[in-house]
Write a protein that holds these residues in place. Structure first.
Motif, PDB file in Angstrom:
ATOM      1  N   PHE A 103       0.835  -1.189   0.000  1.00 28.87           N
ATOM      2  CA  PHE A 103       0.000   0.000   0.000  1.00 28.87           C
ATOM      3  C   PHE A 103       0.876   1.248   0.000  1.00 28.87           C
ATOM      4  CE2 PHE A 103      -2.291  -3.474   1.966  1.00 28.87           C
ATOM      5  CZ  PHE A 103      -3.495  -3.454   1.276  1.00 28.87           C
ATOM      6  N   LYS A 104       0.496   2.233  -0.813  1.00 24.83           N
ATOM      7  CA  LYS A 104       1.279   3.451  -0.988  1.00 24.83           C
ATOM      8  C   LYS A 104       0.705   4.578  -0.141  1.00 24.83           C
ATOM      9  CE  LYS A 104       3.830   1.721  -4.409  1.00 24.83           C
ATOM     10  NZ  LYS A 104       5.286   1.526  -4.306  1.00 24.83           N
ATOM     11  N   CYS A 105       1.593   5.458   0.325  1.00 23.48           N
ATOM     12  CA  CYS A 105       1.139   6.581   1.144  1.00 23.48           C
ATOM     13  C   CYS A 105       2.201   7.675   1.190  1.00 23.48           C
ATOM     14  CB  CYS A 105       0.808   6.120   2.561  1.00 23.48           C
ATOM     15  SG  CYS A 105       2.229   5.461   3.456  1.00 23.48           S
ATOM     16  N   LYS A 106       1.812   8.837   1.744  1.00 28.36           N
ATOM     17  CA  LYS A 106       2.725   9.960   1.913  1.00 28.36           C
ATOM     18  C   LYS A 106       3.285  10.035   3.330  1.00 28.36           C
ATOM     19  CE  LYS A 106       0.034  12.578  -1.471  1.00 28.36           C
ATOM     20  NZ  LYS A 106      -0.865  13.751  -1.670  1.00 28.36           N
ATOM     21  N   ASN A 107       2.544   9.462   4.297  1.00 30.36           N
ATOM     22  CA  ASN A 107       2.958   9.474   5.699  1.00 30.36           C
ATOM     23  C   ASN A 107       2.631   8.132   6.343  1.00 30.36           C
ATOM     24  OD1 ASN A 107       3.468  12.594   6.289  1.00 30.36           O
ATOM     25  ND2 ASN A 107       1.596  12.447   5.071  1.00 30.36           N
ATOM     26  N   ILE A 108       3.409   7.769   7.366  1.00 31.78           N
ATOM     27  CA  ILE A 108       3.189   6.523   8.095  1.00 31.78           C
ATOM     28  C   ILE A 108       3.207   6.810   9.589  1.00 31.78           C
ATOM     29  CG2 ILE A 108       4.083   4.225   8.654  1.00 31.78           C
ATOM     30  CD1 ILE A 108       5.449   4.241   5.870  1.00 31.78           C
ATOM     31  N   ILE A 109       2.211   6.293  10.291  1.00 29.53           N
ATOM     32  CA  ILE A 109       2.217   6.326  11.754  1.00 29.53           C
ATOM     33  C   ILE A 109       2.296   4.886  12.250  1.00 29.53           C
ATOM     34  CG2 ILE A 109       0.933   6.899  13.850  1.00 29.53           C
ATOM     35  CD1 ILE A 109      -0.386   9.182  12.290  1.00 29.53           C
ATOM     36  N   MET A 271       7.431   9.914   8.872  1.00 29.35           N
ATOM     37  CA  MET A 271       7.186   8.676   9.609  1.00 29.35           C
ATOM     38  C   MET A 271       7.193   8.980  11.105  1.00 29.35           C
ATOM     39  SD  MET A 271       8.941   5.039   8.730  1.00 29.35           S
ATOM     40  CE  MET A 271       8.129   3.500   9.152  1.00 29.35           C
ATOM     41  N   TYR A 272       6.191   8.428  11.820  1.00 35.39           N
ATOM     42  CA  TYR A 272       5.976   8.752  13.225  1.00 35.39           C
ATOM     43  C   TYR A 272       5.650   7.475  14.008  1.00 35.39           C
ATOM     44  CZ  TYR A 272       5.247  13.195  10.830  1.00 35.39           C
ATOM     45  OH  TYR A 272       5.400  14.287  10.020  1.00 35.39           O
ATOM     46  N   ALA A 273       5.841   7.542  15.322  1.00 32.38           N
ATOM     47  CA  ALA A 273       5.465   6.432  16.203  1.00 32.38           C
ATOM     48  C   ALA A 273       4.541   6.963  17.280  1.00 32.38           C
ATOM     49  CB  ALA A 273       6.697   5.800  16.837  1.00 32.38           C
ATOM     50  N   ALA A 274       3.568   6.129  17.697  1.00 36.76           N
ATOM     51  CA  ALA A 274       2.598   6.567  18.692  1.00 36.76           C
ATOM     52  C   ALA A 274       2.168   5.393  19.556  1.00 36.76           C
ATOM     53  CB  ALA A 274       1.366   7.186  18.009  1.00 36.76           C
ATOM     54  N   GLY A 275       1.929   5.663  20.837  1.00 35.16           N
ATOM     55  CA  GLY A 275       1.388   4.650  21.732  1.00 35.16           C
ATOM     56  C   GLY A 275       2.449   3.782  22.374  1.00 35.16           C
ATOM     57  N   ASP A 276       2.073   2.558  22.725  1.00 43.11           N
ATOM     58  CA  ASP A 276       2.929   1.671  23.505  1.00 43.11           C
ATOM     59  C   ASP A 276       4.214   1.265  22.803  1.00 43.11           C
ATOM     60  OD1 ASP A 276       0.960   1.845  25.364  1.00 43.11           O
ATOM     61  OD2 ASP A 276       0.377  -0.274  25.334  1.00 43.11           O
ATOM     62  N   ILE A 277       4.284   1.453  21.492  1.00 39.27           N
ATOM     63  CA  ILE A 277       5.509   1.133  20.765  1.00 39.27           C
ATOM     64  C   ILE A 277       6.630   2.113  21.114  1.00 39.27           C
ATOM     65  CG2 ILE A 277       4.874   2.551  18.758  1.00 39.27           C
ATOM     66  CD1 ILE A 277       6.841  -0.763  18.677  1.00 39.27           C
ATOM     67  N   ARG A 278       6.298   3.270  21.674  1.00 40.03           N
ATOM     68  CA  ARG A 278       7.309   4.274  21.998  1.00 40.03           C
ATOM     69  C   ARG A 278       8.021   3.949  23.299  1.00 40.03           C
ATOM     70  NH1 ARG A 278       7.447   9.485  22.808  1.00 40.03           N
ATOM     71  NH2 ARG A 278       5.423   9.644  23.834  1.00 40.03           N
TER      72      ARG A 278
END
Length: 306
Positions: A103-109, A271-278
């Motif tokens: 899947f293609k995108c401009k941003n990833i969270i 590209m960003y990270a959010a939640g328990d993965i941080r």
């Protein structure tokens, strides 16, 4: 031929961080895809939540998850139940790879929940990693010249990787983990037309064996244990730990959690990270919701600058 959709943002993870981000990006009219494993995650497993604002009588994890998802869908977020394989995040148009396609995108969270630096591996997978075990045929295919190779998994990514190997490998064994090969008709036809490729469906990989290098695979096929000689095996089973999945473009702590600043950015733009993965966050629904909000607002700001 239908043009491939490019999403404004792909959110990997359907927990409170990911769903909150989807609410914000969807409400801001950004095309949003949430990739999740349905019925998985700490929120979904919570029997009762008594400390989330707005529910004085408490609420079960599955019910809160259902309400958050409904909220995100109200603003147009799409959902895909899929296993994450990896990312190509370095270009402006990024790729998220799954067993249901790319899947293609401009941003990833990234909102995949608690990090796993010691994720469950198949027998022999860890021992032979880099010694015949790989997760990327397009990365390591050149090493398979005139060799017998095996691929194990499902989906379009598996098919495309197998087709790539036809340029190098002598024999290609494609072990599909269900009775149907869920890939495009064109890819399946191309594989069937190659005299190098053998497709085996209904396969469950049990063990990878060898001495200094991979030599054979043990698989259960139609309730029968079979052994196949091979020189390489490429795995598309979702068994990567966070170091293998994110280490190339994110800083990780010892537990496999992603280290970010207050803007939640990774080492790759968009590209960003959010939640328990941080790394270092409290594992609470409220803090995950806060992270999802911040990550989404960063994506919205970045989109406005384009």
């Amino acid at each position: 031929m239908r043009e491939e959709k490019i999403y404004d943002v792909i959110i990997v993870g359907g927990g409170p961080a990911g769903l909150t981000a989807a609410i914000y990006t969807g409400r801001s009219k950004l095309s949003t895809l949430v990739i999740e494993k349905e019925g998985m995650g700490s929120l979904y497993m919570a029997h009762q939540i008594d400390n989330y604002p707005g529910f004085p009588e408490g609420i079960s994890g599955p019910e809160l998850n259902k309400l958050m998802k409904k909220h995100a869908m109200r603003f147009g977020a799409e959902f895909k139940d899929a296993v994450l394989f990896g990312f190509d995040p370095y270009e402006e148009i990024k790729t998220v790879k799954t067993d249901k396609g790319n899947f293609k995108c401009k941003n990833i969270i990234v909102a995949t929940g608690t990090g796993k630096n010691f994720g469950k591996k198949l027998k022999g997978e860890k021992e032979f990693l880099g010694m015949g075990v790989s997760y990327c045929a397009t990365c390591d295919g050149a090493f398979t010249k005139n060799r017998t190779v095996s691929l194990v998994g499902q989906g379009e990514e598996l098919a495309q990787e197998a087709l790539f190997l036809t340029k190098f490998s002598k024999k290609i064994q494609v072990f599909v983990t269900s009775q149907e090969f869920n890939c495009s008709e064109q890819s399946l036809e191309a594989l069937k037309n190659s005299d190098k490729v053998e497709i085996i469906t209904g396969a469950k990989l049990l063990e990878i064996r060898g001495s200094d290098f991979v030599e054979e695979l043990s698989l259960e096929i139609d309730n029968e244990i079979k052994t196949y000689p091979t020189d390489f095996v490429f795995l598309y089973l979702g068994t990567k730990n966070n170091g293998e999945m994110y280490g190339e473009f994110a800083n990780l702590d010892a537990q496999g959690n992603i280290v970010t600043g207050t803007d939640l950015k990774l080492n790759v733009d968009g590209m960003y990270a959010a939640g328990d993965i941080r790394s270092g966050v409290l594992k609470q629904v409220g803090t995950a919701v806060g992270d999802g909000t911040i990550a989404a607002l960063e994506v919205i700001k970045r989109n406005l600058r384009k």
